[in-house]
Design a protein around this motif. Structure first.
Motif, PDB file in Angstrom:
ATOM      1  N   ASN A 122       0.814  -1.222   0.000  1.00 30.64           N
ATOM      2  CA  ASN A 122       0.000   0.000   0.000  1.00 30.64           C
ATOM      3  C   ASN A 122       0.846   1.271   0.000  1.00 30.64           C
ATOM      4  O   ASN A 122       0.328   2.354   0.206  1.00 30.64           O
ATOM      5  N   GLY A 123       2.129   1.135  -0.225  1.00 33.89           N
ATOM      6  CA  GLY A 123       3.006   2.295  -0.327  1.00 33.89           C
ATOM      7  C   GLY A 123       3.908   2.509   0.864  1.00 33.89           C
ATOM      8  O   GLY A 123       5.006   3.034   0.728  1.00 33.89           O
ATOM      9  N   ALA A 124       3.452   2.156   2.062  1.00 35.34           N
ATOM     10  CA  ALA A 124       4.236   2.225   3.302  1.00 35.34           C
ATOM     11  C   ALA A 124       5.110   3.481   3.380  1.00 35.34           C
ATOM     12  O   ALA A 124       6.332   3.391   3.423  1.00 35.34           O
ATOM     13  N   PRO A 125       4.505   4.683   3.439  1.00 30.62           N
ATOM     14  CA  PRO A 125       5.304   5.897   3.525  1.00 30.62           C
ATOM     15  C   PRO A 125       5.945   6.111   4.890  1.00 30.62           C
ATOM     16  O   PRO A 125       6.788   6.996   5.048  1.00 30.62           O
ATOM     17  N   ASP A 126       5.575   5.301   5.880  1.00 27.46           N
ATOM     18  CA  ASP A 126       6.086   5.454   7.237  1.00 27.46           C
ATOM     19  C   ASP A 126       6.736   4.150   7.686  1.00 27.46           C
ATOM     20  O   ASP A 126       6.537   3.096   7.073  1.00 27.46           O
ATOM     21  N   ASN A 127       7.536   4.227   8.763  1.00 22.96           N
ATOM     22  CA  ASN A 127       8.019   3.007   9.394  1.00 22.96           C
ATOM     23  C   ASN A 127       6.831   2.202   9.903  1.00 22.96           C
ATOM     24  O   ASN A 127       5.791   2.767  10.244  1.00 22.96           O
ATOM     25  N   VAL A 128       6.980   0.905   9.967  1.00 21.49           N
ATOM     26  CA  VAL A 128       5.891   0.066  10.476  1.00 21.49           C
ATOM     27  C   VAL A 128       6.470  -1.021  11.367  1.00 21.49           C
ATOM     28  O   VAL A 128       7.475  -1.651  11.031  1.00 21.49           O
ATOM     29  N   THR A 129       5.841  -1.224  12.524  1.00 23.94           N
ATOM     30  CA  THR A 129       6.216  -2.288  13.452  1.00 23.94           C
ATOM     31  C   THR A 129       4.952  -2.976  13.938  1.00 23.94           C
ATOM     32  O   THR A 129       3.983  -2.308  14.307  1.00 23.94           O
ATOM     33  N   VAL A 130       4.977  -4.302  13.938  1.00 23.37           N
ATOM     34  CA  VAL A 130       3.807  -5.096  14.288  1.00 23.37           C
ATOM     35  C   VAL A 130       4.223  -6.226  15.220  1.00 23.37           C
ATOM     36  O   VAL A 130       5.201  -6.925  14.949  1.00 23.37           O
ATOM     37  N   ILE A 131       3.480  -6.410  16.308  1.00 23.41           N
ATOM     38  CA  ILE A 131       3.652  -7.569  17.186  1.00 23.41           C
ATOM     39  C   ILE A 131       2.294  -8.226  17.376  1.00 23.41           C
ATOM     40  O   ILE A 131       1.313  -7.551  17.713  1.00 23.41           O
ATOM     41  N   ALA A 132       2.223  -9.538  17.144  1.00 17.01           N
ATOM     42  CA  ALA A 132       1.005 -10.304  17.364  1.00 17.01           C
ATOM     43  C   ALA A 132       1.242 -11.306  18.484  1.00 17.01           C
ATOM     44  O   ALA A 132       2.309 -11.934  18.548  1.00 17.01           O
ATOM     45  N   VAL A 133       0.257 -11.447  19.353  1.00 22.17           N
ATOM     46  CA  VAL A 133       0.372 -12.344  20.509  1.00 22.17           C
ATOM     47  C   VAL A 133      -0.877 -13.206  20.587  1.00 22.17           C
ATOM     48  O   VAL A 133      -1.990 -12.676  20.649  1.00 22.17           O
ATOM     49  N   TRP A 134      -0.710 -14.509  20.590  1.00 24.74           N
ATOM     50  CA  TRP A 134      -1.815 -15.455  20.698  1.00 24.74           C
ATOM     51  C   TRP A 134      -1.864 -16.061  22.088  1.00 24.74           C
ATOM     52  O   TRP A 134      -0.834 -16.454  22.641  1.00 24.74           O
ATOM     53  N   ALA A 135      -3.060 -16.169  22.643  1.00 23.70           N
ATOM     54  CA  ALA A 135      -3.290 -16.898  23.889  1.00 23.70           C
ATOM     55  C   ALA A 135      -4.100 -18.133  23.536  1.00 23.70           C
ATOM     56  O   ALA A 135      -5.316 -18.069  23.385  1.00 23.70           O
ATOM     57  N   SER A 136      -3.427 -19.261  23.353  1.00 24.18           N
ATOM     58  CA  SER A 136      -4.082 -20.465  22.861  1.00 24.18           C
ATOM     59  C   SER A 136      -4.843 -21.174  23.964  1.00 24.18           C
ATOM     60  O   SER A 136      -4.590 -20.990  25.151  1.00 24.18           O
ATOM     61  N   ASP A 137      -5.763 -22.019  23.541  1.00 26.65           N
ATOM     62  CA  ASP A 137      -6.584 -22.800  24.466  1.00 26.65           C
ATOM     63  C   ASP A 137      -5.697 -23.622  25.397  1.00 26.65           C
ATOM     64  O   ASP A 137      -4.684 -24.181  24.957  1.00 26.65           O
ATOM     65  N   PRO A 138      -6.042 -23.719  26.674  1.00 25.51           N
ATOM     66  CA  PRO A 138      -5.227 -24.487  27.628  1.00 25.51           C
ATOM     67  C   PRO A 138      -4.999 -25.928  27.217  1.00 25.51           C
ATOM     68  O   PRO A 138      -3.998 -26.532  27.611  1.00 25.51           O
ATOM     69  N   THR A 139      -5.872 -26.519  26.423  1.00 23.53           N
ATOM     70  CA  THR A 139      -5.705 -27.905  26.005  1.00 23.53           C
ATOM     71  C   THR A 139      -4.505 -28.084  25.091  1.00 23.53           C
ATOM     72  O   THR A 139      -4.053 -29.203  24.865  1.00 23.53           O
ATOM     73  N   LEU A 140      -3.957 -26.956  24.585  1.00 23.19           N
ATOM     74  CA  LEU A 140      -2.799 -27.033  23.692  1.00 23.19           C
ATOM     75  C   LEU A 140      -1.482 -26.919  24.442  1.00 23.19           C
ATOM     76  O   LEU A 140      -0.418 -26.950  23.843  1.00 23.19           O
ATOM     77  N   LEU A 141      -1.527 -26.804  25.762  1.00 23.07           N
ATOM     78  CA  LEU A 141      -0.322 -26.561  26.534  1.00 23.07           C
ATOM     79  C   LEU A 141       0.708 -27.675  26.397  1.00 23.07           C
ATOM     80  O   LEU A 141       1.895 -27.444  26.490  1.00 23.07           O
ATOM     81  N   SER A 142       0.258 -28.882  26.175  1.00 28.13           N
ATOM     82  CA  SER A 142       1.191 -30.006  26.137  1.00 28.13           C
ATOM     83  C   SER A 142       1.829 -30.205  24.771  1.00 28.13           C
ATOM     84  O   SER A 142       2.729 -31.015  24.615  1.00 28.13           O
TER      85      SER A 142
END
Length: 252
Positions: free
Chosen positions: A228-248
């Motif tokens: 889309n042209g990105a005329p500015d700096n860009v920083t992105v952080i994504a954080v997922w909190a998964s279902d407890p059943t996936l802990l293992s």
């Protein structure tokens, strides 16, 4: 990367880019997944000043030890931002120039989250398919909307929308806003500089967040800003909190 601590499996990804117009990156970020702390800082003040200011915020957040108590940890994050504010002001006076930075921090501990911010870098929460902005922009236009002087519709794309009403390193005393809430299984948090939310539609953000793991989400969202042209700096952080059943499950 993934870290398992009750009651969720936490995964995150981060990506930063200088954009297509600028030859330097004034954004900085910190990702302390093991402590449940992530932050994005968007510097202002030119090549050296903006980079120095955002890096100072990240430095103060990165060097801190978070208390076990959730509320005490939130207070420590706010104090780290205030320490950075003082350091930036001292450096700005030494250089005889104005410099500063926005910051947005996400803290997750057990079943609670907190977002602390100054400026217009944003935090979002994607829950049950709906994207909610957790922070509100510290801009002059947004303040006029809050006071009823301007309608939300008129604020969209306003030419003065980029003018901040609050930033780190501008005034001797800084107010750090905070919101808190409960973490639900399946929650996806997104924190970013305005290089993302200014140039990628929320509908596109939702589609990207729901189809990829965090490390791919951040890359795809940055690629979308570049397309889309990105005329500015860009920083992105994504954080997922998964279902407890996936802990293992082992790390991907």
């Amino acid at each position: 990367m993934a870290v398992s601590y009750q009651p969720f499996r936490i995964e995150s990804g981060a990506k930063t880019h200088e954009g297509r117009v600028r030859d330097h990156n004034e954004d900085s970020f910190v990702a302390k997944e093991g402590q449940g702390l992530w932050a994005v800082a968007d510097g202002m003040g030119g090549h050296e000043g903006g980079e120095w200011a955002s890096a100072k915020i990240v430095e103060k957040l990165d060097e801190m030890e978070l208390p076990e108590d959730f509320d005490a940890a939130c207070d420590a994050i706010a104090e780290a931002i205030r320490k950075a504010n003082r350091a930036i002001i001292v450096e700005a006076r030494r250089r005889a120039k104005q410099m500063g930075s926005t910051v947005v921090a996400l803290f997750v501990r057990d079943e609670r989250y907190a977002v602390l911010w100054v400026g217009d870098s944003r935090a979002y929460l994607l829950r049950d398919g709906a994207l909610k902005q957790l922070s509100h922009d510290h801009t002059q236009v947004q303040e006029m909307v809050a006071r009823g002087i301007m309608s939300p519709e008129d604020a969209i794309g306003h030419p003065m929308g980029h003018i901040l009403s609050r930033a780190v390193g501008v005034r001797d005393e800084i107010e750090v806003d905070k919101v808190t809430g409960e973490v639900w299984p399946g929650d996806i948090f997104l924190i970013c500089s305005d290089g993302l939310h200014g140039y990628v539609a929320e509908a596109d953000i939702v589609r990207t967040l729901t189809r990829s793991p965090p490390e791919h989400v951040t890359e795809e969202l940055v690629e979308m800003t570049l397309a889309n042209g990105a005329p500015d700096n860009v920083t992105v952080i994504a954080v997922w909190a998964s279902d407890p059943t996936l802990l293992s499950l082992p790390d991907r």
